[in-house]
Enzyme design. Structure first.
Site, PDB file in Angstrom:
ATOM      1  N   ASN A  42      19.545  -5.177  -3.091  1.00 18.96           N
ATOM      2  CA  ASN A  42      19.381  -4.922  -1.652  1.00 18.96           C
ATOM      3  C   ASN A  42      18.850  -3.536  -1.339  1.00 18.96           C
ATOM      4  OD1 ASN A  42      21.925  -4.120  -2.691  1.00 18.96           O
ATOM      5  ND2 ASN A  42      22.676  -3.835  -0.614  1.00 18.96           N
ATOM      6  N   GLY A  60      27.365  -5.188  -6.917  1.00 17.57           N
ATOM      7  CA  GLY A  60      26.812  -6.532  -6.764  1.00 17.57           C
ATOM      8  C   GLY A  60      27.851  -7.439  -6.145  1.00 17.57           C
ATOM      9  N   THR A  84      30.981 -10.074  -5.596  1.00 20.02           N
ATOM     10  CA  THR A  84      32.382 -10.068  -6.036  1.00 20.02           C
ATOM     11  C   THR A  84      32.598 -10.983  -7.227  1.00 20.02           C
ATOM     12  OG1 THR A  84      33.213  -9.418  -3.879  1.00 20.02           O
ATOM     13  CG2 THR A  84      34.712 -10.700  -5.270  1.00 20.02           C
ATOM     14  N   THR A 135      30.477 -11.840  -9.539  1.00 25.59           N
ATOM     15  CA  THR A 135      29.907 -11.213 -10.734  1.00 25.59           C
ATOM     16  C   THR A 135      30.796 -10.075 -11.208  1.00 25.59           C
ATOM     17  OG1 THR A 135      27.727 -11.770  -9.897  1.00 25.59           O
ATOM     18  CG2 THR A 135      27.818 -10.159 -11.693  1.00 25.59           C
ATOM     19  N   GLU A 170      31.607  -1.941  -7.269  1.00 29.23           N
ATOM     20  CA  GLU A 170      31.288  -1.879  -5.830  1.00 29.23           C
ATOM     21  C   GLU A 170      30.784  -3.262  -5.437  1.00 29.23           C
ATOM     22  OE1 GLU A 170      32.648   1.784  -5.562  1.00 29.23           O
ATOM     23  OE2 GLU A 170      31.946   0.531  -3.914  1.00 29.23           O
ATOM     24  N   CYS A 224      25.783  -4.027   1.954  1.00 29.59           N
ATOM     25  CA  CYS A 224      27.221  -4.363   1.838  1.00 29.59           C
ATOM     26  C   CYS A 224      28.031  -3.679   2.929  1.00 29.59           C
ATOM     27  CB  CYS A 224      27.734  -3.941   0.468  1.00 29.59           C
ATOM     28  SG  CYS A 224      27.442  -2.214   0.121  1.00 29.59           S
ATOM     29  N   GLU A 258      32.823   5.690  -5.744  1.00 36.10           N
ATOM     30  CA  GLU A 258      31.651   6.463  -6.149  1.00 36.10           C
ATOM     31  C   GLU A 258      31.533   7.666  -5.222  1.00 36.10           C
ATOM     32  OE1 GLU A 258      28.738   3.158  -5.835  1.00 36.10           O
ATOM     33  OE2 GLU A 258      28.528   3.336  -8.007  1.00 36.10           O
TER      34      GLU A 258
END
Ligand code: TXE
Length: 480
Positions: free
Chosen positions: A150, A226, A228, A230, A248, A282, A461
């Site tokens: 994205n 990416g 959830t 995954t 994340e 996101c 992060e």
């Protein structure tokens, strides 16, 4: 047709398999390049190169690492037009958005961590007159960085920059859906003179390349952004290997609007927080809760502004909504609009695929969509759609809106609009979100902790959080 290559041990190389994957332009639906269909064999080669480069890079003085990362930032800035065009073509986002947000932020990510490492300090603890303790924060080794489609270069560099700054070497994988700017970054790193093996970029699918990074015994830390699902898959592999993990993941973010807010400022910003990047961020606010006294006024004004958003060619400066990143994702998002109707929702605007003329006639476009009349507990309001679709819900009390806002499995971001600062603090303290904006959205200070709770992820992060993730803390105790 351009064939992208992997960047391993300082060189651009073809995949060992000799196989390639198609890469499409969302605005036209056309195949326009090919990327390496890399496999675990390529990851083995990359991990070996990164391991070989680690002793030298981790011993490089911080000032020298800083200079190298600043050089990369300069080259990104020098290539703003080229990188923005590549990002827009690969993702479908408007060119003006790539130029104003994505690419400048990629350079800023490198600049931020290149300077941060010049100012880091760690702790010391005196144990009475018995001992002195000091904390070493040493680089972990080879870090695995896996990023989504994205905000391709923006999120790719958000992981790579702190990992390198902290003295790690990196094996990184961009999304196979938006590989282009990661490939351009390889060329920039070669031009910058980054030592071979310090950064390795391997293209391919999540199942082949992402999974190989996650499972590689020589990559002790994984930083992932990416979906959830995954994230859960990655955790199932990484946890038993005791790898450090930063996840994340998705979000289903509430925007809470109280009647005492600054209406005009709120309206402008909520339009952005709902539909920026086609709603494919996101952090976008996809569930909009409006205090009942303001509901009708907001619904009418907001829907009017949404209808005026121009869906069109990403190269056109007048375009407000570009293309959806893939045909599969377009179908997924449209499927949620169908679900919303089945669940009793009233589609106030949008809700369908848009046929854009000329070169984009075969592209993947969705009209920005506003839906009302759904219960907060239905699937449309509980599941991440990740596209230009928002729902409107009225509320009467703070307790009621907090219950609805906190009702999803996610906990990433939230926006609260009110003129009452005491209420702002009170609501923020009770929201189950890792990031809360009051009377603003996407106002970012890179020093702040960034990430979510519940199914939005694990870890944070940004700032020192990122540098701590990419280092191991070691306490040394000396008896006096
Ligand atoms: O993400 P994936 P996708 C959400 C959004 C979207 C959904 C799936 O709802 O619809 O996630 O999007 C790699 N082991 N977000 O398909 O699959 C993959 O190749 C290791 C929110 O893009 O998670 C890519 O590089 N890696 C998100 C990266 O993971 C694997 C932004 C992301 O792909 C892998 C994007 C595996 N088994 C989507 N499978 C956010 N939080 O910003 C895939 N990958």
């Amino acid at each position: 047709m351009e064939h992208l290559q992997n960047y391993i041990n300082g060189e651009l190389t073809d995949p060992l398999s000799g196989m390639w994957l198609p890469n499409f332009e969302p605005a036209t639906g056309a195949l326009y390049s090919r990327i390496p269909a890399s496999t675990a064999a390529d990851i083995d080669t990359a991990a070996e190169a990164a391991a070989r480069a680690f002793p030298g890079w981790s011993a490089t003085p911080a000032e020298e690492r800083s200079r190298m990362l600043l050089r990369i930032a300069e080259l990104i800035e020098a290539r703003l037009d080229d990188l923005a065009a590549a990002e827009s073509k690969d993702n479908g986002k408007p060119l003006w958005l790539a130029r104003s947000v994505d690419i400048p932020r990629a350079a800023r990510n490198f600049r931020f961590f290149a300077t941060a490492i010049l100012h880091t300090s760690s702790e010391a603890h005196a144990t009475d007159d018995t001992a002195i303790n000091y904390t070493l924060r040493q680089p972990i080794g080879v870090a695995g960085c896996i990023s989504p489609w994205n905000l391709p270069l923006y999120l790719f560099t958000w992981k790579i920059a702190p990992a390198l700054a902290a003295g790690n070497t990196v094996v990184a994988k961009p999304s196979e859906i938006t590989p282009m700017t990661a490939y351009r970054l390889s060329e920039i790193c070669i031009e910058a003179g980054l030592p071979p093996g310090v950064l390795n970029i391997v293209h391919g699918t999540g199942a082949d390349v992402g999974a190989a990074i996650t499972a590689h015994p020589g990559i002790p830390a994984i930083s992932f952004t990416g979906g959830t699902q995954t994230g859960a898959t990655i955790a199932r592999t990484a946890a038993p290997m005791f790898k450090k993990l930063s996840l994340e993941l998705g979000g289903k973010n509430p925007t809470i609007i109280f009647a005492d807010c600054d209406f005009d400022e709120m309206l402008e910003t909520v339009l952005r927080s709902a539909f920026s990047n086609q709603g494919e961020i996101c952090l976008c606010g996809s569930r909009i809760f409006i205090e009942r006294a303001l509901y009708d006024r907001f619904r009418d004004a907001f829907t009017e502004r949404v209808r005026a958003l121009r869906v069109g060619d990403p190269l056109d400066d007048a375009t407000g909504q570009g293309a959806i990143v893939s045909e599969q994702h377009m179908e997924k998002v449209l499927g949620y609009v169908d679900l919303a109707r089945e669940e009793g929702g009233n589609v106030l605007c949008g809700g369908e695929r848009v046929q854009v003329e000329d070169r984009c006639s075969e592209g993947w476009f969705i009209a920005p969509t506003v839906i009302e009349g759904l219960p907060f507990s239905c699937r449309t309001n509980q599941e991440e759609i990740f596209g230009p679709v928002v729902t409107l819900m009225p509320f009467d009390t703070e307790d009621e809106v907090l219950t609805m806002a906190n009702s999803t499995p996610y906990g990433l971001a939230a926006s609260v609009w009110t003129g009452d600062v005491t209420r702002a603090h009170r609501v923020a303290a009770q929201l189950q979100s890792g990031i809360i904006w009051i009377n603003c959205w996407m106002l970012r200070d890179l020093r702040t902790p960034f990430g979510g709770m519940k199914q939005s992820g694990v870890g944070r992060e940004g700032g020192w959080e990122a540098l701590r993730f990419f280092t191991e803390a070691k306490n040394v105790c000396i008896k006096l």
